[in-house]
Write an enzyme that holds these catalytic residues in place. Structure first.
Site, PDB file in Angstrom:
ATOM      1  CD  GLU A  80      32.864  42.654  46.919  1.00  0.00           C
ATOM      2  OE1 GLU A  80      31.861  43.350  46.297  1.00  0.00           O
ATOM      3  OE2 GLU A  80      32.303  41.635  47.462  1.00  0.00           O
TER       4      GLU A  80
ATOM      5  CG  ASP B  86      31.529  34.090  42.727  1.00  0.00           C
ATOM      6  OD1 ASP B  86      31.888  35.005  43.657  1.00  0.00           O
ATOM      7  OD2 ASP B  86      30.703  33.215  43.129  1.00  0.00           O
TER       8      ASP B  86
HETATM    9 ZN    ZN Z   1      29.216  39.974  45.181  1.00  0.00          ZN
END
Ligand code: ZN
Length: 687
Positions: free
Chosen positions: A524, A588
């Site tokens: 995030e 990621d």
């Molecule tokens: Zn995401």
């Protein structure tokens, strides 16, 4: 309540299934699944080589132990936590649904909403009577001139016929809340479903036309009229699709932001009375608004001019029924909606149990009333404290990591740091709960409850226009197993339900928690600096804070990821869309690296040797295994296709392998050789 804002600017962690797809029934109550521990040896396939296919090594036995249930399009780590949470909500809602005078106002609302949803006898007995007032409004249209008033009303009850209207934070001045008109009016997941060639797409379009025909028949049309209308509706929607932006373009904030005067909107689409539409849609008076994609409104005008009133009325009947959640409809319509949205589009064989659908529906309508009870029962303050510590560790890791970036100039680093330090961390649940006191929930009216809840939320959103921004607001309910970054708010949000095992497991070693929830937090945080998030500054404004040279280098770096992921095949000949998934892939990759750095710093503080085996694995290996196990699971082919074509998240296998093959630190931890699949010579790295 939509999980993401209308414009979809929130960057979530997990694939979010849209509300229309969650249209499912059946009856038996099954037992709550156990939560996976942070590190689960049973799901591993130790016969696989971690250097060849790390997803298989971490999760190869998962689907044997946890096959996809018939009521799911796929099943994995996150779904397991969501199923568990559904059982918790079920128990909670069941006990409040019993009635009784001692219930608090919120308990009355969630209990009665749930009870009404569960009462299928009442829903079936009412049949289409609940729908009649809306059908009457459509039938009463005397000319196309009356359309704006009806469409305004439809917006309030969640029917996005022809277009979407709502509220957003101003991209260029995040302190302001403005009105926005957006493309809309489609019944298939997105524009390319109407335009793509290929057997699978052609077949799906035929099935879609049949589905519209079936729904219209169930609403009373004759076979021949329904078939004729369905063809005309398909043509109308295809014309709207032709002037719509595709999902990839919609991720580009500059393509969906055009502040304009109301006059300009009238010039783009003169055949439509916008003032009348806005007034009927419950908007406060506005003189300017964001027209996301101007070409759409020119195209809309042409569609309105060239379509006759009876076709428009048929289209409105279809859009109306399509927008209503299946659980609120009589059985025949509910079954038909599931057959297309669940079975054909996602490959899901069976509808979900009624109680699951009703728990979900109650959370969607009254998320913060449900959340208040949920948090008190399920979210210990220790979980909140541990997460805050983790977030601070990972923010500190990013701060330090910025120093080591060789491609970014000192100037841009100063601005990046400014943005990093301005990010607000929101953990668990909002500090101030939403007030539902003016929403009427009736124990005997599932359909009315659904409509009233939708209108309540629409009016809550519209009331924000022209008011100061509430920075404490959340875009997900506490019982949601997910997380998000919002670039306009510049905040990261972790609902209570994701802060449970395996993502956060208080009994697991730090290595495992950094690999799981640490990766989520890093993900995030990195969204603030992905291809979309990087265009917003510390205050949440769309403004370019990069030197031209640094921006160019960033794009070169992300091009590597676009190519890497674009080569991954999901199902048949469908590849991952490298551009659509770029933001998520960047998050990621950057996220796991940050979690890794934070873990090393933490281990150093605690004098833990990260290369010393414990129970067969070093702490470093456990860190990567936990990351792999965040994404265990499998999905049905139809659902994989749907995800690849609409969702900005890569398929689970590549959220593991795509990331570790970019981290030489992974190869070192598992003794891989350069040139093996998980340790290629040319790895991509952005952050
Ligand atoms: Zn995401």
């Amino acid at each position: 309540m939509p999980v993401v804002t209308r414009l979809g600017v929130l960057s979530a962690f997990i694939f979010v299934v849209s509300a229309t797809l969650l249209a499912q029934t059946s009856s038996t109550t099954d037992n709550a699944p156990a939560l996976m521990p942070g590190f689960d040896r049973q799901v591993m396939d130790t016969t696989a080589d971690p250097c060849v296919d790390f997803f298989q090594y971490s999760c190869g036995n998962f689907s044997k132990l946890h096959p996809i249930p018939n009521d799911r399009p796929g099943f994995g780590t996150g779904t397991m936590v969501a199923e568990y949470t559904e059982h918790v909500l079920h128990e909670m809602l069941d006990s409040t649904a019993g009635g009784g005078a001692d219930r608090s106002p919120n308990e009355q609302k969630i209990g009665d909403y749930y009870a009404a949803c569960m009462d299928t006898d009442a829903i079936n007995q009412r049949g289409l009577k609940s729908l009649q007032p809306e059908l009457d409004r459509i039938a009463a249209l005397k000319s196309k001139n009356e359309l704006p008033g009806l469409l305004g009303h439809f917006q309030l009850i969640g029917v996005n016929a022809f277009l979407s209207f709502g509220e957003q934070q101003d991209f260029k001045d995040a302190r302001k809340q403005i009105a926005v008109v957006d493309q809309g009016g489609l019944g298939l997941p997105e524009r390319d479903y109407y335009l793509r060639t290929g057997t699978a797409d052609v077949k799906l379009r035929e099935q879609y036309v049949q589905h519209i025909t079936n729904m219209l028949k169930l609403m009373g049309a004759s076979e021949s009229q329904a078939a004729k209308d369905a063809q005309a509706i398909m043509q109308l929607e295809t014309a709207l699709a032709r002037v719509s932006l595709d999902v990839t373009s919609q991720r580009d904030p500059n393509k969906i932001y055009h502040m304009s005067s109301l006059d300009e909107l009238s010039k783009l689409a003169p055949s439509f009375d916008w003032s009348r539409f806005l007034a009927a849609g419950g908007a406060p008076p506005v003189t300017e608004l964001n027209i996301t994609h101007k070409e759409f409104f020119q195209g809309l005008n042409a569609v309105l001019d060239s379509t006759d009133l009876p076709t428009i009325q048929a289209y409105l009947r279809w859009q109306l029924i399509h927008s209503i959640p299946g659980w609120a409809l009589p059985k025949a319509l509910d079954d038909e909606a599931f057959d297309f949205n669940g079975r054909k589009l996602s490959g899901q064989p069976e509808q979900r149990a009624r109680w699951k659908r009703c728990s979900e529906a109650t959370d969607a309508a009254l998320g913060e009333a449900v959340g208040q009870v949920y948090v008190a029962r399920e979210f210990p303050t220790s979980s909140k404290a541990a997460t805050i510590q983790m977030v601070h560790d990972i923010e500190a890791a990013m701060d330090q990591d910025l120093d080591t970036l060789d491609w970014m100039s000192p100037e841009t680093k100063v601005r990046a740091r400014e943005k990093l330090h301005a990010i607000a961390d929101k953990i668990g649940y909002p500090e101030r709960w939403r007030d539902y006191s003016t929403l009427t929930v009736a124990r005997d009216d599932a359909f009315g409850n659904a409509l009233r809840a939708t209108e309540f939320e629409a009016r809550r959103q519209l009331a924000k226009i022209g008011k100061p921004v509430d920075r404490g607001e959340w875009g997900m309910s506490p019982a949601t197993v997910n997380a998000y970054y919002n670039p306009s708010m510049n905040d990261i949000n972790f609902p209570a339900a994701i802060l449970q095992p395996p993502f956060y497991d208080k009994n697991a070693p730090d290595s495992v928690n950094y690999g799981h929830i640490g990766g989520v937090v890093g993900h995030e945080l990195t969204h603030g600096f992905d291809d979309e998030g990087r265009q917003f500054d510390a205050s949440g404004n769309l403004s370019d804070w990069w030197t031209a040279e640094d921006a160019k280098k960033f794009e070169q770096k992300t091009d590597c990821e676009v190519k890497e992921y674009g080569n991954f095949v999901v199902v048949d000949n469908v590849h991952i869309n490298g551009k659509l998934t770029l933001g998520e892939n960047t998050a990621d990759n950057g996220g796991l690296r940050l979690a890794y750095l934070a873990f090393l710093a933490d281990a150093k503080r605690k004098s833990i040797d990260v290369n010393q085996k414990q129970d067969g694995f070093t702490p470093l290996q456990q860190f990567f295994l936990a990351h792999g196990q965040s994404w265990c699971g499998s999905a049905r082919p139809e659902s994989m296709r749907l995800q690849a074509q609409t969702d900005p998240h890569s398929f689970r296998k590549y959220r593991v392998n795509g990331v570790v093959q970019n981290m030489p630190e992974f190869g070192q931890a598992f003794g891989c050789k350069v040139g093996q699949p998980m340790m290629p010579e040319n790895a991509c790295r952005v952050w």
